[in-house]
Design an enzyme around this catalytic site. Structure first.
Site: not given
Ligand code: MG
Length: 209
Positions: A18, A141
């Site tokens: 990513f 996250h």
């Molecule tokens: Mg990342």
């Protein structure tokens, strides 16, 4: 300033993950400088895409990157979630990025410069004592995961070393807020000063205890 080797750059671009190219190049440049202060530590190896960049920087300075991941994916990678990849599932149906990770690191000849630790970040942190030139937080996250990664690792960064954080979005319209909260917390601590950024990547320098 050592530029990123063309074959490592090609392997980085080919690897699943990513990290966009322009952010990756900024991360590499920060890591080249940070590696002169000590080893690099990455939280969130995934398939090794950004690990390659840290490995190249570590190699240039004669040190290593330690990269920590349980290799079972974060919440958003699980079956049915937004970032699930059916090609990264083992025979038992569990997310498993370790094999792909090893292939990516080997494809770029970076194995000698990478220490892969397969466990949750906080578990590894219980045993960690050494100073670090850089910590790159790019793991789970969720608020709990991101804050725990900061609490576990940031205090090991030497004065002059670097804290890098990925996926920092000031607005909830652009992405989850946990990395942004960690970024704000680091600045508010008085220990870190912003030294650079590239889109959602933040580079902070440790300037005080
Ligand atoms: Mg990342």
């Amino acid at each position: 300033m050592s530029a990123l080797n063309a074959s490592v750059r090609a392997a980085f671009l080919a690897a699943p993950g990513f990290m966009p190219e322009h952010e990756g190049l900024a991360l590499h440049a920060a890591a080249v400088e940070a590696a002169t202060h000590g080893p690099l530590l990455e939280v969130g190896s995934w398939c090794g895409r950004s690990t390659l960049l840290l490995a190249a920087a570590a190699a240039a300075a004669g040190t290593h990157v330690i990269t920590v991941d349980h290799h079972r994916g974060s919440e958003e990678h699980q079956p049915g979630e937004a970032y699930h990849d059916p090609s990264l599932v083992d025979a038992d149906g569990h997310v498993d990025t370790l094999g792909t990770f090893r292939g990516v690191i080997a494809s770029a000849g970076m194995e000698p410069h990478v220490i892969a630790v397969v466990a949750p970040s906080a578990v590894v942190g219980q045993y960690w004592r050494g100073p670090l030139g850089m910590v790159f937080i790019d793991g789970g996250h969720s608020e709990t995961a991101a804050q725990t990664d900061y609490e576990t690792w940031a205090h090991h960064i030497v004065i002059g070393g670097t804290l890098a954080i990925h996926d920092v979005f000031a607005s909830p319209r652009d992405g989850g807020q946990a990395p942004f909260h960690v970024y704000e917390r680091a600045l508010a601590s008085g220990s870190f000063t912003e030294a650079g950024r590239a889109d959602s990547l933040r580079i902070l320098r440790r300037t005080a205890d």
